[in-house]
Design an enzyme around this catalytic site. Structure first.
Site, PDB file in Angstrom:
ATOM      1  N   HIS A  84       0.855  -1.186   0.000  1.00 43.42           N
ATOM      2  CA  HIS A  84       0.000   0.000   0.000  1.00 43.42           C
ATOM      3  C   HIS A  84       0.889   1.233   0.000  1.00 43.42           C
ATOM      4  O   HIS A  84       1.892   1.283   0.713  1.00 43.42           O
ATOM      5  CB  HIS A  84      -0.907   0.003   1.241  1.00 43.42           C
ATOM      6  CG  HIS A  84      -1.841   1.174   1.279  1.00 43.42           C
ATOM      7  ND1 HIS A  84      -2.940   1.260   0.471  1.00 43.42           N
ATOM      8  CD2 HIS A  84      -1.827   2.305   2.017  1.00 43.42           C
ATOM      9  CE1 HIS A  84      -3.576   2.399   0.711  1.00 43.42           C
ATOM     10  NE2 HIS A  84      -2.916   3.049   1.644  1.00 43.42           N
ATOM     11  N   ASP A 163     -14.408   2.914   8.955  1.00 46.66           N
ATOM     12  CA  ASP A 163     -13.463   3.882   8.389  1.00 46.66           C
ATOM     13  C   ASP A 163     -14.164   4.885   7.484  1.00 46.66           C
ATOM     14  O   ASP A 163     -13.767   6.046   7.425  1.00 46.66           O
ATOM     15  CB  ASP A 163     -12.348   3.164   7.622  1.00 46.66           C
ATOM     16  CG  ASP A 163     -11.362   4.172   7.047  1.00 46.66           C
ATOM     17  OD1 ASP A 163     -10.745   4.891   7.848  1.00 46.66           O
ATOM     18  OD2 ASP A 163     -11.241   4.271   5.814  1.00 46.66           O
ATOM     19  N   ARG A 170     -13.358  13.067   9.568  1.00 49.99           N
ATOM     20  CA  ARG A 170     -12.010  13.653   9.674  1.00 49.99           C
ATOM     21  C   ARG A 170     -11.800  14.716   8.606  1.00 49.99           C
ATOM     22  O   ARG A 170     -11.208  15.768   8.847  1.00 49.99           O
ATOM     23  CB  ARG A 170     -10.945  12.554   9.507  1.00 49.99           C
ATOM     24  CG  ARG A 170     -10.793  11.687  10.742  1.00 49.99           C
ATOM     25  CD  ARG A 170      -9.962  10.458  10.443  1.00 49.99           C
ATOM     26  NE  ARG A 170      -8.608  10.790  10.033  1.00 49.99           N
ATOM     27  CZ  ARG A 170      -7.828   9.972   9.320  1.00 49.99           C
ATOM     28  NH1 ARG A 170      -8.252   8.787   8.936  1.00 49.99           N
ATOM     29  NH2 ARG A 170      -6.613  10.338   9.006  1.00 49.99           N
ATOM     30  N   SER A 185      -6.789   3.839  10.019  1.00 48.00           N
ATOM     31  CA  SER A 185      -7.583   3.908   8.793  1.00 48.00           C
ATOM     32  C   SER A 185      -6.979   3.009   7.709  1.00 48.00           C
ATOM     33  O   SER A 185      -7.683   2.235   7.054  1.00 48.00           O
ATOM     34  CB  SER A 185      -7.636   5.367   8.328  1.00 48.00           C
ATOM     35  OG  SER A 185      -8.136   5.473   7.032  1.00 48.00           O
ATOM     36  N   LYS A 189      -8.463  -1.368   6.876  1.00 44.76           N
ATOM     37  CA  LYS A 189      -8.902  -1.806   5.542  1.00 44.76           C
ATOM     38  C   LYS A 189      -7.998  -2.922   5.019  1.00 44.76           C
ATOM     39  O   LYS A 189      -8.463  -3.872   4.401  1.00 44.76           O
ATOM     40  CB  LYS A 189      -8.888  -0.613   4.581  1.00 44.76           C
ATOM     41  CG  LYS A 189      -9.997   0.394   4.882  1.00 44.76           C
ATOM     42  CD  LYS A 189      -9.920   1.620   3.999  1.00 44.76           C
ATOM     43  CE  LYS A 189      -8.793   2.532   4.369  1.00 44.76           C
ATOM     44  NZ  LYS A 189      -8.859   3.905   3.959  1.00 44.76           N
TER      45      LYS A 189
HETATM   46  N1  URA Z   1      -5.176   6.831   3.538  1.00 46.28           N
HETATM   47  C1  URA Z   1      -6.161   6.241   4.260  1.00 46.28           C
HETATM   48  O1  URA Z   1      -6.716   5.240   3.853  1.00 46.28           O
HETATM   49  N2  URA Z   1      -6.499   6.793   5.429  1.00 46.28           N
HETATM   50  C2  URA Z   1      -5.907   7.885   5.923  1.00 46.28           C
HETATM   51  O2  URA Z   1      -6.255   8.310   6.992  1.00 46.28           O
HETATM   52  C3  URA Z   1      -4.905   8.478   5.160  1.00 46.28           C
HETATM   53  C4  URA Z   1      -4.545   7.938   3.978  1.00 46.28           C
END
Ligand code: URA
Length: 436
Positions: A84, A163, A170, A185, A189
């Site tokens: 990622h 999230d 946020r 976050s 995922k």
């Molecule tokens: N990418 C995400 O998935 N979440 C964040 O908070 C920042 C970047």
């Protein structure tokens, strides 16, 4: 909720540590709606101001992961490792890396995001491949993974739903920039994908989500600590986003760059980062003894066309038009392509990724708001990189635009982003730090 939300929020506001049970309760309230919007905003701000201990961040991550389905892929015997990136301009690595690492015998389940602002998203690049489906059910995602070694899908409402709500709040409450909130976050995922290990590419530099090196390092440390505590193997690289990655910026242009790269024509920086991240994935999977051996395996699979075969198989399984492999023109083209010519003689003194990324968004290739439509064909193809010698009239880049006016308006912005000077500057290292 078992606990009184206002009391939990006040405890966090006053710098106390919350227990795993208290955090689970709050996340439960996020999902079932019993935590109100004002309460969620206040909680996020308290975390943003006071931080979280590693134990709290781990508890938050696990509670967010468990807010939805957690995939297992029990039918896939291979180690399951994902990569990622925190996002960058021209970052099309996932499209190249997934088939390459899958070719080496590692399963790569990739749930990717859409782009927002100047950094592109893998799902938007895949949408530029005619016919390619990323709206897979979790079951189909697992089948594709099993059959060709990797699968790519858009975020599903079933995975880590907490999230979605937390990120949206946020975004409007000034609480995006918090290391524990970013960590939870991202990892919630990723953990829901059903992975054994994760390699993080944390960008730093002008066009990065966290431009400062110290912040990027803090995020790497937090991700590695929390991912490990959550039971997966972790590695992280901090990599340069002070310059674009590769030469193509814009969705279908980047896909065309990937198709050429699979045939062996790959810009040096894109090849280097792909191999560096791929080597980390092979090490986490336990299929290579050291980084040199891992790179050698990947280079052979790339050179011998095995990665391209895996890409083809995935394309077939996910509904993509196989003709793109023989004829990239199938991707389509923007109606107006304009050359940007150097106005002086010397060396390319900068290639500003933020300015170019913003330009791609303004051309229609990215979104300002989550629901904005994207034109897959627009963007910029660089013909020169930092430090290249150029003469007046040499083509620095091509702008691909929807209208002649948009193309002409972009020319001055490309020239400003790519000044020509007398001093020859060289790009620094691409991989700046490693944590494993
Ligand atoms: N990418 C995400 O998935 N979440 C964040 O908070 C920042 C970047």
């Amino acid at each position: 909720m078992q606990h009184h939300p206002a009391r939990l929020i006040a405890r966090k506001r006053d710098g106390h540590e919350l227990s795993a049970g208290e955090i689970q309760d709050l996340v439960g309230g996020v999902v079932d709606g019993t935590l109100g919007e004002a309460q969620l905003g206040a909680f996020l701000m308290a975390v943003c101001c006071n931080g979280m201990s590693p134990q709290e961040t781990t508890a938050l991550t696990l509670a967010m992961r468990d807010s939805g389905r957690v995939l297992r892929h029990a039918q896939v015997a291979k180690p399951k490792i994902d990569k990622h990136s925190t996002g960058g301009v021209g970052d099309k690595v996932s499209l190249l890396l997934a088939p390459l690492v899958a070719a080496a015998g590692v399963a790569v389940p990739m749930v990717s995001g859409r782009g927002l602002g100047h950094t592109g998203g893998t799902i938007d690049k895949l949408a530029a491949l005619p016919g390619y489906r990323t709206d897979l059910s979790p079951e189909r995602f697992g089948e594709v993974l099993d059959q060709c070694g990797y699968a790519m899908m858009a975020p599903s409402a079933e995975l880590a739903p907490a999230d979605r709500r937390m990120y949206a709040t946020r975004d409007v409450s000034g609480t995006v920039e918090s290391i524990p909130l970013i960590t939870s976050s991202i990892l919630a995922k990723k953990l829901a994908e059903g992975i054994d290990g994760l390699v993080m590419d944390v960008k730093c530099g002008r066009a990065a989500f966290l431009p400062a090196a110290d912040d990027a390092t803090a995020l790497m440390e937090s991700l590695c600590a929390v991912g490990s505590a959550a039971g997966i193997r972790m590695a992280a690289l901090r990599t340069d986003m002070d310059h674009p990655l590769g030469l193509a910026l814009g969705n279908s242009l980047e896909v065309a760059e990937v198709l050429a790269a699979l045939e062996g024509q790959c810009p040096d920086d894109l090849a280097e980062l792909t191999l560096a991240l791929g080597a980390e994935m092979l090490l986490l999977a336990g299929v290579a003894s050291d980084a040199d051996a891992a790179r050698a395996v990947l280079q052979r699979l790339w050179r011998d066309g095995v990665a391209r075969q895996v890409f083809r198989h995935n394309l077939e399984l996910q509904g993509g038009d196989l003709r793109v492999l023989e004829d990239p023109e199938v991707l389509g083209r923007a109606p107006h392509v304009l050359a940007v010519e150097a106005q002086g003689t010397g060396f390319v003194a900068d290639v500003d990724p933020l300015a170019l990324g913003e330009l791609v968004v303004d051309l229609g290739g990215g979104r300002r708001q989550p629901g904005d439509a994207i034109d897959p064909h627009v963007g910029i193809v660089l013909k020169h990189v930092l430090g290249d010698a150029v003469r007046t009239g040499d083509v620095l880049a091509f702008v691909h635009a929807r209208t002649r006016g948009a193309a002409e308006a972009a020319v001055g912005r490309v020239l400003a982003a790519m000044p020509v000077g007398e001093e020859r500057r060289k790009r620094g290292a691409l991989v700046l730090q490693r944590l494993a």
